[in-house]
Design a protein around this motif. Structure first.
Motif, PDB file in Angstrom:
ATOM      1  N   TYR B 157       0.839  -1.211   0.000  1.00 39.66           N
ATOM      2  CA  TYR B 157       0.000   0.000   0.000  1.00 39.66           C
ATOM      3  C   TYR B 157       0.870   1.255   0.000  1.00 39.66           C
ATOM      4  N   GLY B 158       1.902   1.223   0.863  1.00 43.99           N
ATOM      5  CA  GLY B 158       2.795   2.386   0.949  1.00 43.99           C
ATOM      6  C   GLY B 158       3.475   2.666  -0.377  1.00 43.99           C
ATOM      7  N   LEU B 159       3.937   1.607  -1.043  1.00 40.53           N
ATOM      8  CA  LEU B 159       4.658   1.803  -2.315  1.00 40.53           C
ATOM      9  C   LEU B 159       3.714   2.287  -3.419  1.00 40.53           C
ATOM     10  N   THR B 160       2.515   1.720  -3.502  1.00 42.60           N
ATOM     11  CA  THR B 160       1.596   2.150  -4.571  1.00 42.60           C
ATOM     12  C   THR B 160       1.088   3.568  -4.335  1.00 42.60           C
ATOM     13  N   ASN B 161       1.124   4.030  -3.081  1.00 42.84           N
ATOM     14  CA  ASN B 161       0.640   5.385  -2.795  1.00 42.84           C
ATOM     15  C   ASN B 161       1.763   6.372  -2.513  1.00 42.84           C
ATOM     16  N   GLY B 162       3.000   5.944  -2.699  1.00 42.55           N
ATOM     17  CA  GLY B 162       4.147   6.828  -2.497  1.00 42.55           C
ATOM     18  C   GLY B 162       4.238   7.373  -1.086  1.00 42.55           C
ATOM     19  N   ALA B 163       4.022   6.491  -0.090  1.00 44.62           N
ATOM     20  CA  ALA B 163       4.060   6.941   1.309  1.00 44.62           C
ATOM     21  C   ALA B 163       5.483   7.276   1.740  1.00 44.62           C
ATOM     22  N   PHE B 171       3.851   2.159  11.316  1.00 46.20           N
ATOM     23  CA  PHE B 171       3.080   0.912  11.219  1.00 46.20           C
ATOM     24  C   PHE B 171       3.483  -0.054  12.342  1.00 46.20           C
ATOM     25  N   LEU B 172       4.805  -0.110  12.625  1.00 50.72           N
ATOM     26  CA  LEU B 172       5.276  -1.014  13.677  1.00 50.72           C
ATOM     27  C   LEU B 172       4.702  -0.618  15.044  1.00 50.72           C
ATOM     28  N   PRO B 252     -11.206  -0.656  17.679  1.00 47.79           N
ATOM     29  CA  PRO B 252      -9.766  -0.364  17.561  1.00 47.79           C
ATOM     30  C   PRO B 252      -9.279  -0.534  16.117  1.00 47.79           C
ATOM     31  N   SER B 253      -9.935  -1.439  15.375  1.00 43.34           N
ATOM     32  CA  SER B 253      -9.538  -1.658  13.976  1.00 43.34           C
ATOM     33  C   SER B 253      -9.776  -0.398  13.145  1.00 43.34           C
ATOM     34  N   ARG B 254     -10.793   0.354  13.510  1.00 45.33           N
ATOM     35  CA  ARG B 254     -11.093   1.603  12.804  1.00 45.33           C
ATOM     36  C   ARG B 254      -9.997   2.640  13.090  1.00 45.33           C
ATOM     37  N   TRP B 255      -9.547   2.693  14.381  1.00 45.28           N
ATOM     38  CA  TRP B 255      -8.473   3.646  14.731  1.00 45.28           C
ATOM     39  C   TRP B 255      -7.211   3.273  13.966  1.00 45.28           C
ATOM     40  N   MET B 256      -6.973   1.987  13.863  1.00 47.51           N
ATOM     41  CA  MET B 256      -5.768   1.495  13.170  1.00 47.51           C
ATOM     42  C   MET B 256      -5.813   1.886  11.700  1.00 47.51           C
ATOM     43  N   SER B 257      -6.928   1.598  11.031  1.00 50.10           N
ATOM     44  CA  SER B 257      -6.998   1.872   9.588  1.00 50.10           C
ATOM     45  C   SER B 257      -6.984   3.374   9.325  1.00 50.10           C
ATOM     46  N   ALA B 258      -7.727   4.156  10.124  1.00 50.48           N
ATOM     47  CA  ALA B 258      -7.765   5.606   9.891  1.00 50.48           C
ATOM     48  C   ALA B 258      -6.381   6.207  10.127  1.00 50.48           C
ATOM     49  N   GLY B 259      -5.705   5.757  11.186  1.00 45.51           N
ATOM     50  CA  GLY B 259      -4.386   6.306  11.501  1.00 45.51           C
ATOM     51  C   GLY B 259      -3.355   5.962  10.445  1.00 45.51           C
ATOM     52  N   LEU B 260      -3.385   4.704   9.975  1.00 46.45           N
ATOM     53  CA  LEU B 260      -2.397   4.294   8.963  1.00 46.45           C
ATOM     54  C   LEU B 260      -2.654   4.985   7.619  1.00 46.45           C
ATOM     55  N   LEU B 261      -3.911   5.141   7.260  1.00 46.39           N
ATOM     56  CA  LEU B 261      -4.214   5.835   5.999  1.00 46.39           C
ATOM     57  C   LEU B 261      -3.778   7.299   6.090  1.00 46.39           C
ATOM     58  N   ALA B 262      -3.956   7.900   7.296  1.00 48.65           N
ATOM     59  CA  ALA B 262      -3.502   9.280   7.482  1.00 48.65           C
ATOM     60  C   ALA B 262      -1.979   9.346   7.349  1.00 48.65           C
ATOM     61  N   ASP B 267      -0.204  12.798   6.861  1.00 44.13           N
ATOM     62  CA  ASP B 267      -1.000  13.622   7.779  1.00 44.13           C
ATOM     63  C   ASP B 267      -0.638  13.162   9.194  1.00 44.13           C
ATOM     64  N   TRP B 268       0.509  13.640   9.683  1.00 45.27           N
ATOM     65  CA  TRP B 268       1.087  13.086  10.911  1.00 45.27           C
ATOM     66  C   TRP B 268       0.288  13.442  12.152  1.00 45.27           C
ATOM     67  N   SER B 269      -0.357  14.608  12.157  1.00 42.64           N
ATOM     68  CA  SER B 269      -1.085  14.974  13.372  1.00 42.64           C
ATOM     69  C   SER B 269      -2.286  14.038  13.569  1.00 42.64           C
ATOM     70  N   ARG B 270      -2.989  13.739  12.475  1.00 45.25           N
ATOM     71  CA  ARG B 270      -4.132  12.824  12.568  1.00 45.25           C
ATOM     72  C   ARG B 270      -3.657  11.399  12.903  1.00 45.25           C
ATOM     73  N   SER B 271      -2.587  11.016  12.251  1.00 43.81           N
ATOM     74  CA  SER B 271      -2.056   9.675  12.504  1.00 43.81           C
ATOM     75  C   SER B 271      -1.573   9.554  13.950  1.00 43.81           C
ATOM     76  N   GLY B 272      -0.895  10.599  14.436  1.00 47.17           N
ATOM     77  CA  GLY B 272      -0.412  10.603  15.816  1.00 47.17           C
ATOM     78  C   GLY B 272      -1.565  10.526  16.800  1.00 47.17           C
ATOM     79  N   TYR B 273      -2.647  11.239  16.476  1.00 45.75           N
ATOM     80  CA  TYR B 273      -3.822  11.227  17.345  1.00 45.75           C
ATOM     81  C   TYR B 273      -4.360   9.797  17.493  1.00 45.75           C
ATOM     82  N   TYR B 274      -4.518   9.122  16.356  1.00 42.48           N
ATOM     83  CA  TYR B 274      -5.045   7.752  16.420  1.00 42.48           C
ATOM     84  C   TYR B 274      -4.066   6.801  17.118  1.00 42.48           C
ATOM     85  N   LEU B 275      -2.769   7.069  16.945  1.00 45.20           N
ATOM     86  CA  LEU B 275      -1.779   6.212  17.618  1.00 45.20           C
ATOM     87  C   LEU B 275      -1.881   6.379  19.128  1.00 45.20           C
TER      88      LEU B 275
END
Lengths: 264, 583
Positions: B157-163, B171-172, B252-262, B267-275
């Motif tokens: 996913y990361g490679l196809t979206n240029g993360a 992710f870890l 929790p799966s929703r927090w995981m998917s939303a945070g990783l997609l962010a 979008d580090w602030s959103r991702s950090g929030y979910y983490l």
């Protein structure tokens, strides 16, 4: 040191231990005797804090059996000892001394001492997975003694030991008791109980049938034969010894005399 | 040890610092890991290389699959908007459920049934400390598969979206927090089951798994029946509507998917929030589990140990007599061995319940084929579905033979002193296992495949062909599992699930998969080309009726040969190894 007061343990509808009283004092070697399924191991597990009684009290040095203080006072050798396959015997002993918080210098000296006592020098640095039953048993004995317990509980102590190791273990029991340790030993070997124990307790169907010194039991029960006969008459499994029917023809597996000519 | 004697005569040993037992357990884990790694490295290099190669192939295969899927989704603009969040939420929700069960089962076994647990309970370590030690191991064992499955997904996913590189690192962190939540909830469930249902743990587990599988089947059915043409806007809206439950903000799966997609969008602030949300809940869940272990572990242990079933098991002798009469052609010692295995099978709900659940779900699916509309599709489509159904049946059978038949010989090794003294040759023991396995496998698989064919409206020739293929597959999969089970036994392990996931069990599964692929492909290709020819006579490789009969005969003969080799060769290898084996 070990105090069992009116303890009952039920497994569903079955009563494994029934209002059992037992006391083992400091410096005493107590042999716990009984037929298979009599409730010996269940009682021992309650003393070691692995099972909680359905009713009654078990105290170790005045502490509740499940408390940390009780476990610190206790050394336990179960009937099926556990060792980590991927540890060496020395690592296992080091783990045990660390768990009991022994000061490192004293711990090392104690480990070396027990390696010598149990003659484990040849294999102590090999992985436990390669040990024979007797080798494992010796490591487990060493681990139960390495923190100088005030109470030693041993379930079937001589299973898997060769005569030399058995001798070492028997001497150790006596030595421990003489140095003030309370030793509770469950065994089927009546000769060992007769030889070593200060007092014996005979249990069957979860109830203590008799307890005291062997001489006291003989005098109270008016039985002057060997402990084996006393045990068998108490536990209701009495059968005539082979010597008593010798020359009187064959007997069946229950010890009943059979007519002459009966195939065995 | 300096002791204090209290006023009541109570002996008080010096207090033990909490850190003392923690340090001892840390050292224990370190020694165990170090010695295990040394043993593996000093053992068979071939075995190690094979494990690493298999893992690498598996990882790369998954990576390729995910990469292709993301590329495909990426070219459909209508799909990109929002669908990833649904897909990831569903994926992580499924993983959450699986981790909950696997960690729960492993923790339950480690705490309440293992000899190590009993040993640690006699040491001065507190119950929450013992729990922490056992829990770490259970989480490690249950989550490595998630890492193997999740890491290629995230990398693709990361490679196809240029993360950005930070995406892979974060992710870890997400993975650790996520696994901790699922594991802690599983451990809480394990402690509750031990305390409340000490005699009914298998029933609770079976009911829970059946419930989850039922919900999964219902969801699958609803997704299949989404109205509209596939990939159309209406269809997508319908699919999203049906998956909306996975988007609940409480999962929790929703927090995981939303945070990783962010994170993938930087979008580090959103991702950090979910983490932070995920980590805080992970900490809370672990704290709750540790507190429950502190207060209820010992009580639960005592209840589980004190409530073991002592039910008398008698009867069933009419079945024994019937079995002896029905299979009189088999030597009596072999019949006795089969009866012994049948009795063990019947008394182990873990075996028959899995068998029942998986084959039950398949039967449910096959019965619903008319509602799915497959029966009115073109002949080539129906033929394809019939072979796919046969393959699924065989794949489930292969997991069954790998999990339950492969470990049989390893487990028998412990009782070999009994078998070794019986008046029978060693090879007869293996033949007994083989006949037992074929007998157990043949009836349900034949019924399932016949049901599938009947629902698809297949002709008598295809039904007969599939029935013959199932027989060949049953014999082959049984031969492989019994033969390799004897060739690669694990006599030290008493837990069949651990034997099944070891090197031998994994190899057995791989060989079984290759065998199924070979048998199914050999027959599916000519059949498919024939039915394709009926619809499109102009197609390049289409077969005429005459050519089809010729190629089908060849394919049938080839699959019989493959089946014979797949059955006899592993059995021969197993028999030779078993005859040489010392116990």
């Amino acid at each position: 040191m070990i105090e069992v007061r009116g303890v009952t343990k039920r497994f569903g509808a079955r009563c494994a231990v029934d209002r059992l009283d037992l006391e083992v004092r400091s410096g005493e070697l107590f042999a716990f005797l009984g037929p298979n399924g009599a409730g010996k191991t269940t009682t021992i597990k309650m003393i070691c804090g692995l099972l909680s009684p359905s009713s009654g009290v078990v105290r170790i040095g005045g502490n509740e059996a499940t408390s940390q203080a009780a476990r610190q006072l206790l050394g336990y050798v179960p009937d099926q000892p556990y060792l980590y396959d991927k540890l060496t015997g020395r690592e296992f002993l080091r783990f045990v001394v660390e768990m009991y918080g022994l000061e490192p210098g004293r711990a090392s000296r104690r480990i070396l001492e027990l390696i010598d006592v149990f003659e484990m020098r040849d294999y102590i640095d090999e992985l436990c997975e390669s040990y024979s039953q007797g080798m494992k048993q010796r490591v487990v004995f060493a681990s139960a003694l390495v923190h100088d317990p005030k109470i030693l509980v041993v379930d079937e102590p001589l299973v898997g030991l060769d005569p030399r190791s058995a001798r070492i273990v028997k001497d150790l029991f006596v030595q421990q008791a003489r140095s003030g340790c309370a030793v509770l030993m469950s065994t089927h070997l009546l000769a060992i109980a007769e030889e070593l124990a200060d007092r014996v307790g005979i249990v069957d169907h979860g109830r203590m049938l008799a307890s005291g010194t062997v001489d006291q039991l003989r005098s109270e029960l008016k039985h002057h034969g060997p402990l084996e006969d006393l045990f068998l008459s108490l536990t209701g499994d009495h059968r005539p010894p082979m010597s008593s029917v010798e020359g009187q023809g064959p007997i069946d597996l229950a010890g009943r005399p059979q007519p002459a000519g009966t195939p065995l | 040890m300096s002791l204090v004697i209290g006023e009541s005569g109570r002996i008080e040993p010096p207090p033990l610092p909490a850190e003392q037992t923690a340090r001892a357990l840390r050292h224990l884990r370190w020694w165990l890991m170090r010695n295990t790694v040394r043993s593996v490295l000093s053992g068979s290099r071939l075995r190690l290389t094979m494990i690493l190669c298999c893992s690498a192939v598996f990882w790369l295969g998954l990576f390729g699959l995910f990469w292709g899927s993301f590329e495909f989704i990426g070219i459909n603009d209508a799909l990109v908007n929002g669908i990833f969040e649904y897909l990831f939420s569903m994926f992580f929700l499924s993983i959450l459920v699986m981790l909950f069960f696997s960690t729960g089962i492993l923790t339950y076994t480690a705490l309440f049934h293992s000899r190590e647990g009993a040993f640690l309970l006699t040491t001065p370590a507190t119950t929450d400390r013992i729990f922490a030690y056992q829990f770490t191991e259970s989480v490690g064992l249950s989550s490595w598969a998630f890492f193997l499955l999740g890491s290629p997904l995230m990398v693709a996913y990361g490679l196809t979206n240029g993360a950005a590189p930070g995406f892979y690192l974060i992710f870890l962190a997400y993975l650790v927090a996520f696994v901790l939540i699922a594991g802690s909830l599983g451990a809480i469930a394990a402690i509750v089951v031990a305390n409340v249902f000490p005699r009914r743990q298998k029933l609770v587990l079976s009911a829970s798994v059946a419930g989850i599988l039922g919900l999964g089947a219902l969801l699958g059915w609803r997704l299949w029946s989404t109205p509209g043409d596939a990939l159309s806007t209406d269809w997508l809206a319908g699919v999203q509507d049906r998956l909306a439950f996975a988007q609940s903000p409480l999962w929790p799966s929703r927090w995981m998917s939303a945070g990783l997609l962010a994170a993938s969008r930087s979008d580090w602030s959103r991702s950090g929030y979910y983490l932070v949300v995920l980590s805080a809940h992970a900490g809370l869940a672990y704290l709750a589990a540790a507190a429950m272990a502190r207060d209820l572990y010992f009580r639960g242990y005592s209840r589980v140990q004190g409530n073991r079933s002592a039910r008398r098991r008698q009867g069933g002798y009419w079945f024994d007599a019937l079995f002896h009469r029905t299979f009189f052609v088999l030597p009596r010692p072999v019949r006795l061995l089969i009866l012994k295995d049948l009795r063990s099978f019947r008394r182990d709900p873990a075996q028959w319940s899995q068998f029942l659940i998986f084959f039950g779900l398949l039967a449910f699916y096959f019965l619903n084929i008319p509602r799915l509309g497959y029966a009115v599709q073109s002949p080539s489509w129906r033929n394809l579905v019939s072979f796919l159904n046969l393959s699924v049946t065989a794949l489930i059978l292969s997991t069954f033979t790998s999990r339950f038949i492969f470990p049989l010989l390893s487990l028998e090794g412990r009782n070999f002193w009994v078998l070794g003294l019986f008046p029978l040759r060693r090879e007869q023991i293996l033949w007994g296992k083989f006949v037992f396995s074929v007998g157990i496998a043949l009836l349900p698989t034949e019924l399932l495949v016949s049901l599938s064919d009947a629902m698809l409206g297949m002709g008598p020739l295809m039904i007969a062909l599939h029935a013959a293929m199932v027989a060949v597959l049953c014999a082959g999969l049984s031969g492989i599992s019994v033969g390799l089970g004897a060739r690669l036994p694990n006599l030290r392990e008493s837990d069949p699930s651990k034997i099944a996931v070891g090197f031998g069990g994994t190899l057995n599964l791989l060989v079984s998969l290759v065998f199924i692929f070979a048998i199914v492909t050999a027959l599916a290709v000519p059949c498919h080309l024939y039915y394709l020819g009926i619809e499109h006579p102009e197609a390049q490789y289409a077969l005429t009726h005459g050519a089809f009969r010729f190629w089908l005969t060849i394919a049938f003969a080839v699959s019989l040969v493959i089946g014979l080799v797949g059955t006899v060769l592993p059995l021969r290898i197993g028999i030779k190894a078993f005859q040489r084996m010392e116990f």
